[in-house]
Design a protein around this motif. Structure first.
Motif, PDB file in Angstrom:
ATOM      1  N   ARG A 104      18.256  -2.860   5.364  1.00 50.96           N
ATOM      2  CA  ARG A 104      17.033  -3.516   5.792  1.00 50.96           C
ATOM      3  C   ARG A 104      15.839  -2.592   5.568  1.00 50.96           C
ATOM      4  NH1 ARG A 104      14.991  -6.562  11.059  1.00 50.96           N
ATOM      5  NH2 ARG A 104      12.911  -5.681  10.974  1.00 50.96           N
ATOM      6  N   ILE A 105      16.027  -1.305   5.835  1.00 48.38           N
ATOM      7  CA  ILE A 105      14.918  -0.368   5.610  1.00 48.38           C
ATOM      8  C   ILE A 105      14.552  -0.346   4.130  1.00 48.38           C
ATOM      9  CG2 ILE A 105      14.167   2.022   5.802  1.00 48.38           C
ATOM     10  CD1 ILE A 105      16.033   2.363   8.119  1.00 48.38           C
ATOM     11  N   ILE A 106      15.589  -0.307   3.279  1.00 49.24           N
ATOM     12  CA  ILE A 106      15.302  -0.284   1.837  1.00 49.24           C
ATOM     13  C   ILE A 106      14.515  -1.529   1.445  1.00 49.24           C
ATOM     14  CG2 ILE A 106      16.327  -0.428  -0.452  1.00 49.24           C
ATOM     15  CD1 ILE A 106      18.621   1.177   0.481  1.00 49.24           C
ATOM     16  N   TRP A 107      15.029  -2.691   1.853  1.00 44.41           N
ATOM     17  CA  TRP A 107      14.485  -3.946   1.353  1.00 44.41           C
ATOM     18  C   TRP A 107      13.124  -4.247   1.971  1.00 44.41           C
ATOM     19  CZ3 TRP A 107      15.101  -6.677  -2.721  1.00 44.41           C
ATOM     20  CH2 TRP A 107      14.702  -8.004  -2.754  1.00 44.41           C
ATOM     21  N   ARG A 108      12.991  -4.051   3.277  1.00 42.57           N
ATOM     22  CA  ARG A 108      11.770  -4.496   3.955  1.00 42.57           C
ATOM     23  C   ARG A 108      10.712  -3.404   4.004  1.00 42.57           C
ATOM     24  NH1 ARG A 108      12.622  -8.520   7.792  1.00 42.57           N
ATOM     25  NH2 ARG A 108      10.425  -8.303   8.298  1.00 42.57           N
ATOM     26  N   HIS A 109      11.121  -2.145   4.016  1.00 43.97           N
ATOM     27  CA  HIS A 109      10.132  -1.107   4.264  1.00 43.97           C
ATOM     28  C   HIS A 109       9.907  -0.174   3.080  1.00 43.97           C
ATOM     29  CE1 HIS A 109      10.156  -2.431   8.400  1.00 43.97           C
ATOM     30  NE2 HIS A 109      11.463  -2.378   8.363  1.00 43.97           N
ATOM     31  N   ALA A 110      11.002   0.259   2.444  1.00 45.22           N
ATOM     32  CA  ALA A 110      10.825   1.237   1.365  1.00 45.22           C
ATOM     33  C   ALA A 110      10.398   0.566   0.065  1.00 45.22           C
ATOM     34  CB  ALA A 110      12.110   2.027   1.158  1.00 45.22           C
ATOM     35  N   LEU A 111      11.096  -0.503  -0.330  1.00 44.64           N
ATOM     36  CA  LEU A 111      10.814  -1.134  -1.624  1.00 44.64           C
ATOM     37  C   LEU A 111       9.374  -1.634  -1.758  1.00 44.64           C
ATOM     38  CD1 LEU A 111      13.854  -3.171  -2.946  1.00 44.64           C
ATOM     39  CD2 LEU A 111      12.708  -1.225  -3.955  1.00 44.64           C
ATOM     40  N   PRO A 112       8.827  -2.340  -0.771  1.00 44.20           N
ATOM     41  CA  PRO A 112       7.462  -2.833  -0.956  1.00 44.20           C
ATOM     42  C   PRO A 112       6.459  -1.730  -1.262  1.00 44.20           C
ATOM     43  CG  PRO A 112       8.450  -3.881   0.929  1.00 44.20           C
ATOM     44  CD  PRO A 112       9.405  -2.826   0.496  1.00 44.20           C
ATOM     45  N   ASN A 113       6.735  -0.520  -0.811  1.00 47.01           N
ATOM     46  CA  ASN A 113       5.813   0.566  -1.093  1.00 47.01           C
ATOM     47  C   ASN A 113       6.115   1.299  -2.386  1.00 47.01           C
ATOM     48  OD1 ASN A 113       3.719   0.760   0.787  1.00 47.01           O
ATOM     49  ND2 ASN A 113       5.254   1.176   2.359  1.00 47.01           N
ATOM     50  N   ALA A 114       7.195   0.900  -3.044  1.00 49.12           N
ATOM     51  CA  ALA A 114       7.545   1.590  -4.280  1.00 49.12           C
ATOM     52  C   ALA A 114       7.544   0.626  -5.452  1.00 49.12           C
ATOM     53  CB  ALA A 114       8.921   2.237  -4.139  1.00 49.12           C
ATOM     54  N   ILE A 115       7.031  -0.587  -5.228  1.00 46.71           N
ATOM     55  CA  ILE A 115       7.185  -1.617  -6.245  1.00 46.71           C
ATOM     56  C   ILE A 115       6.180  -1.433  -7.382  1.00 46.71           C
ATOM     57  CG2 ILE A 115       5.637  -3.517  -5.561  1.00 46.71           C
ATOM     58  CD1 ILE A 115       9.405  -3.765  -6.084  1.00 46.71           C
ATOM     59  N   GLY A 116       5.116  -0.653  -7.140  1.00 42.65           N
ATOM     60  CA  GLY A 116       4.105  -0.444  -8.167  1.00 42.65           C
ATOM     61  C   GLY A 116       4.662   0.070  -9.483  1.00 42.65           C
ATOM     62  N   PRO A 117       5.351   1.201  -9.456  1.00 42.57           N
ATOM     63  CA  PRO A 117       5.918   1.732 -10.697  1.00 42.57           C
ATOM     64  C   PRO A 117       6.878   0.749 -11.357  1.00 42.57           C
ATOM     65  CG  PRO A 117       6.134   3.321  -8.932  1.00 42.57           C
ATOM     66  CD  PRO A 117       5.576   2.093  -8.322  1.00 42.57           C
ATOM     67  N   VAL A 118       7.557  -0.059 -10.530  1.00 44.55           N
ATOM     68  CA  VAL A 118       8.471  -1.041 -11.116  1.00 44.55           C
ATOM     69  C   VAL A 118       7.677  -2.037 -11.955  1.00 44.55           C
ATOM     70  CG1 VAL A 118      10.100  -2.882 -10.611  1.00 44.55           C
ATOM     71  CG2 VAL A 118      10.114  -0.815  -9.256  1.00 44.55           C
ATOM     72  N   LEU A 119       6.551  -2.514 -11.400  1.00 40.99           N
ATOM     73  CA  LEU A 119       5.730  -3.466 -12.149  1.00 40.99           C
ATOM     74  C   LEU A 119       5.275  -2.860 -13.472  1.00 40.99           C
ATOM     75  CD1 LEU A 119       3.504  -5.137  -9.435  1.00 40.99           C
ATOM     76  CD2 LEU A 119       5.482  -6.053 -10.633  1.00 40.99           C
ATOM     77  N   VAL A 120       4.838  -1.601 -13.415  1.00 39.09           N
ATOM     78  CA  VAL A 120       4.368  -0.954 -14.635  1.00 39.09           C
ATOM     79  C   VAL A 120       5.481  -0.890 -15.663  1.00 39.09           C
ATOM     80  CG1 VAL A 120       3.424   1.141 -15.609  1.00 39.09           C
ATOM     81  CG2 VAL A 120       2.712   0.421 -13.351  1.00 39.09           C
ATOM     82  N   SER A 121       6.667  -0.460 -15.220  1.00 40.57           N
ATOM     83  CA  SER A 121       7.712  -0.311 -16.241  1.00 40.57           C
ATOM     84  C   SER A 121       8.249  -1.665 -16.681  1.00 40.57           C
ATOM     85  CB  SER A 121       8.833   0.618 -15.761  1.00 40.57           C
ATOM     86  OG  SER A 121       9.347   0.190 -14.551  1.00 40.57           O
ATOM     87  N   VAL A 122       8.115  -2.702 -15.844  1.00 38.08           N
ATOM     88  CA  VAL A 122       8.491  -4.035 -16.319  1.00 38.08           C
ATOM     89  C   VAL A 122       7.540  -4.476 -17.425  1.00 38.08           C
ATOM     90  CG1 VAL A 122       8.511  -6.471 -15.692  1.00 38.08           C
ATOM     91  CG2 VAL A 122       9.682  -4.839 -14.269  1.00 38.08           C
ATOM     92  N   ALA A 123       6.239  -4.210 -17.244  1.00 32.23           N
ATOM     93  CA  ALA A 123       5.279  -4.595 -18.280  1.00 32.23           C
ATOM     94  C   ALA A 123       5.602  -3.892 -19.595  1.00 32.23           C
ATOM     95  CB  ALA A 123       3.862  -4.260 -17.827  1.00 32.23           C
TER      96      ALA A 123
END
Lengths: 478, 433
Positions: B339-358
């Motif tokens: 739950r910590i990963i999904w609700r708390h950690a991931l939302p704050n780390a999703i930026g780099p994911v978006l960049v590398s998806v692009a």
């Protein structure tokens, strides 16, 4: 430091093993019969004499033994108890597959093996018949038998058996020779179906084969530099690869040096003078170059600049290929001829990596310029040139080390598309041709070599990085 | 939305939107190239979605012998099995039919339509033999008389599909592995020896009962997806049983000393193995195993290879995020790790994911185009930008085929790179100083 290198090396070995297993698994999954690859036109389908058949079987078994295909795949096998541990001894891949599927359906190996040996004995009886009598019936029978060997679905087997019975009964001569084996074959299939043991299928069993296995054979040969033989002309793979390696190096080495020698100064200059007109122009240009697909540029260059199609003044470069000078021509002529042919491919290989390296270099230098010690150097009044080349440049070389290590395997792997487009007989084109003609030994050798080289490149990169920046090694200590 | 940007900004009070993402969006739309890239992307998506209405040999609407037809829409119904073509349409020549009134698609050819009167590379400026200017080949034809413009439209759909399918697969895998490697690191996932042993045995038995015992059902019996689903359920069931067993054994024996699992190390080694094999070669080698490869196989394979970049970026980001105080607070409150990963950690780390998806979409499209360009392992009737560009090598006089598809690839790759760049600098303000 030593400890860091030690752990790094220790990690390298299992990674290499895993990669070799992946390559091996891929190579064993490819379609087609690996034994028949490289066979000179001999095929079982022909209706020859009994001696012909025996010679074929012997050659087949010999070939399989030479290639190490008469062994189990791996050190151990993990299957259900219904499977025999020696199924690998059936050399023909398709027969083995259909037997596997029969076992998966009925789980009754003794009956299935009986059925299989009945197919064999019917075939033997067919081959030992006099050849001049009822030849048509024999050909039909042989075709059906060959289909029966690879059939595993109930419907197709029953249909084939019915057909077989009918052919045997229709001809009195065939009936005399083959009625008994044919009926016992049908009976054995009946017992396969009636005496199933599905319970055996649900019991797992691990079987240890030892080092006499295909993977061990393949990998130990690979380490010794024996990569097997090509399917196309039974030449050793190494001999096939050597000339293409030469041409690939002829292309990639100049491209490598050009790219680095242009992009490093540009990267440094633009980072030191940010927002200058040169920086702005070069940023845009590099970005466009970076996004330009090299195969498009190559196509455009070939279409517009190698023929007179669009006017005589557009025919600047020689066409694709390496020219048609024979090997007996003087060295100087051959050198100029191939250099002229290599200009365009080298350009296409250079510009994209050139854009990439410049951008990385610029970013690296900017990171260093922001450091406090650079401000100190400025504050104490060092001349700009000295700051740039002595303090900034040397510290921004770290990303470059990783980049050079990254580029190394590409030097040998070749640029597949560029080589295909410009028709240069390098590694890339060799691989594509091998894939097209289903020459799997060559394909997987290249795959494996590229992977090993990448790993070694990473390793070397890490070593130099740690030499340049000893802080890296501190990480591994805790 | 972004067309109205300036007006909205003027109307809304500045203090209203102060969240992180609104800042990122604001920063993103400040960059002109990024705005233009998004606009071009919208056009491409529009073309991909409505490609059947943009390039079709059948009219969109027509009136024939007093009856009204919508042939393009009818095609959809027919392919779904809800409708049938009347017998008169089987051999109809749509271009020459005697319409009372008709509305054509902008391009009056489908990608696969062969115009027999304009074969052998007719350029846009050549004398084309068409019945009216309406049926002109605006981007010329290829060797066997297919309309290049129609091919481009269908290629747009393929390229967008590659981006979507390959990157969805890559994102799912990459986020999973990146998250567990980055969040757990080498020290945070702790398990007792009993748990490890039970899971190991459970995994082996699960694979055995789910896949090896059912191998015949999977390969020859029934619908593959349903059988696969059953196998997955069996595997999950056995794993759950193994964990229950481990729990029970721990209670009974009292051996519950936990030790750390080096998740990060294992994931990174796995990525190294995958990355050490050159991508194009790996795709080709896997394609060779498939009996009749089509474009979707390629997309799936690219997806299974391209996830490593996403995983690495996310891992690096999470290694930073997991040390932050609010994560410690969440742990102290006793939340479940997942739950910590999904609700708390991931939302704050999703930026780099978006960049590398692009960036990943750009390279997936490029790789697909390259594969089609090489013409390896694909059926010939599949028309994509890559396969169109390949035709340019057959006849050097066909300059339009050399220019147009390559330019489309270039533009698409560039806009995704630009979007990735702008996203990167919008998310990480340190880069903008």
């Amino acid at each position: 430091m030593l400890r860091y290198f030690g752990t790094r090396l220790l990690v390298f070995i299992p990674t290499l093993l895993v990669i070799s297993m992946v390559a091996f698994a891929l190579s064993r999954l490819t379609p087609g019969d690996p034994v028949e690859c490289g066979f000179d036109g001999m095929s079982e389908m022909n209706l020859g004499t009994a001696t012909d058949r025996n010679t074929y079987k012997e050659t087949y078994a010999n070939e399989a033994r030479v290639k190490g295909l008469d062994k189990p795949y791996f050190y151990f096998s993990f299957t259900s108890a219904a499977y025999p541990d020696t199924l690998y001894r059936i050399l023909d891949r398709f027969e083995r597959q259909s037997l596997n599927k029969l076992i998966a359906q009925y789980g009754n190996w003794p009956r299935i093996s009986e059925y299989y040996s009945n197919i064999q004995s019917l075939e033997e009886a067919l081959f030992s018949m006099p050849k001049n009598q009822s030849r048509d019936g024999q050909i039909v029978l042989l075709r059906d038998l060959n289909q029966l060997k690879i059939a595993y679905q109930k419907e197709s087997i029953t249909a084939l058996l019915d057909q077989l019975q009918k052919t045997v009964q229709a001809d009195s001569l065939l009936g005399v020779h083959l009625a008994n084996p044919a009926s016992s074959l049908a009976a054995s299939y009946q017992s396969v179906q009636s005496e199933t043991t599905p319970g055996l299928l649900k019991i797992p069993r691990l079987y240890w084969h030892g080092i006499e296995n295909q993977y061990h054979h393949w990998f130990s040969r690979f380490i010794k530099g024996d990569f097997g033989t090509s399917c196309r002309n039974s030449q050793p793979v190494l001999d096939r690869i050597k000339p293409s390696l030469f041409w690939t190096l002829m292309m990639s080495l100049p491209a490598f040096f050009l790219a680095f020698s242009i992009s490093i100064p540009i990267g440094v200059y633009t980072a030191v003078n940010p927002n200058s007109w040169f920086d702005k122009i070069s940023t845009v240009t590099l970005f466009i170059l970076f996004s330009l697909p090299s195969f498009w540029i190559a196509t455009l260059l070939i279409v517009f600049f190698t023929t007179k199609e669009y006017g005589w003044f557009m025919d600047i470069f020689p066409g694709v290929g390496l020219g048609d000078l024979s090997t007996s021509a003087p060295f100087g002529d051959r050198f100029w001829e191939s250099s002229a042919h290599l200009i365009l491919p080298v350009f296409c290989m250079t510009y994209s990596s050139f854009a990439f390296i410049s951008r990385q270099m610029r970013r690296g230098v900017i990171d260093v310029i922001r450091q406090d010690y650079i401000r100190t150097a400025k504050a104490k009044g060092l001349p700009k040139n000295k700051i740039v080349w002595k303090h900034v440049f040397r510290n921004s070389l770290f990303p470059l080390i990783t980049m050079i290590a990254m580029v190394l395997p590409g030097l040998i792997g070749g640029a597949v598309i560029i080589e295909v487009l410009f028709n240069i007989p390098g590694m890339g084109r060799e691989t594509v041709e091998a894939i097209r003609s289903r020459d799997w030994p060559v394909v997987y050798t290249v795959l494996m070599l590229a992977a090993v080289l990448t790993l070694i490149g990473n390793l070397i990169g890490d070593f130099f990085y740690a030499m340049a920046d000893p802080r890296v090694t501190l990480d591994s200590r805790n | 939305m972004f067309f109205k940007r300036k007006k909205q900004q003027a109307l809304e009070p500045a203090s209203k939107e102060q969240s992180y993402w609104s800042g990122v969006r604001k920063h993103f739309y400040k960059s002109k190239p990024a705005v233009w890239s998004v606009r071009i992307l919208m056009v491409l998506i529009f073309v991909a979605l409505f490609s059947d209405f943009i390039a079709n040999e059948k009219p969109v609407y027509c009136k024939l012998d007093g009856t009204t037809y919508y042939p393009v829409c009818k095609d959809y119904l027919v392919s779904l099995g809800w409708d049938r073509w009347d017998a008169q349409f089987f051999s109809i020549d749509w271009k020459k039919a005697d319409y009372e009134s008709v509305v054509w698609a902008p391009i009056t050819y489908s990608a696969y339509t062969i115009d027999y009167s304009n074969t052998q590379f007719k350029s846009p400026f050549d004398a084309q033999r068409v019945s009216s200017k309406r049926h002109w080949h605006w981007l010329g034809t290829d060797e066997i008389g297919r309309d290049v413009a129609a091919g481009m439209v269908s290629g747009t759909r393929t390229a967008m599909l590659v981006g979507v399918i390959a990157m969805s697969i890559a994102t799912i895998i990459g986020v999973f592995f990146g998250a567990i490697a980055g969040y757990f690191g080498d020290d945070r996932l702790r398990a007792s020896r009993l748990q490890i042993v039970c899971n190991f045995i459970g995994l082996i038995l699960g694979v055995f009962y789910a896949f090896m015992v059912r191998s015949f059902a999977l390969s020859d019996g029934g619908v593959f997806f349903i059988e696969m689903l059953k196998s997955m359920l069996i595997l999950l069931g056995i794993l759950a049983l193994a964990n229950l067993l481990a729990l029970a054994l721990e209670r009974l024996s009292g051996w519950n000393k936990k030790r750390a699992l080096p998740v990060d190390m294992m994931v990174m080694r796995f990525i190294e193995v995958l990355n050490s094999i050159p991508g194009l070669l790996l795709v080709l080698a896997i394609l060779a195993l498939i009996k009749r490869p089509d474009i979707f196989n390629i997309m799936v394979i690219i997806g299974f290879i391209a996830w490593t970049g996403i995983a690495r970026f996310l891992r690096a980001e999470l290694l930073r995020v997991r040390e932050l105080e609010y994560i410690q607070a969440a742990q102290a409150m006793g939340f479940n790790e997942w739950r910590i990963i999904w609700r708390h950690a991931l939302p704050n780390a999703i930026g780099p994911v978006l960049v590398s998806v692009a960036f990943g979409i750009a390279s997936a499209i490029l790789m697909e185009a390259a594969l089609n360009f090489l013409g390896l392992g694909l059926s010939i009737d599949q028309i994509t930008w890559g396969s169109l560009l390949n035709e340019a090598r057959r006849d050097f006089s066909a300059w339009w085929i050399a220019l147009v598809p390559g330019f489309a690839i270039f533009i698409t790759v560039t806009i995704f790179n630009l979007i990735g760049d702008a996203l990167g600098s919008a998310i990480d303000p340190r880069l903008n100083q």
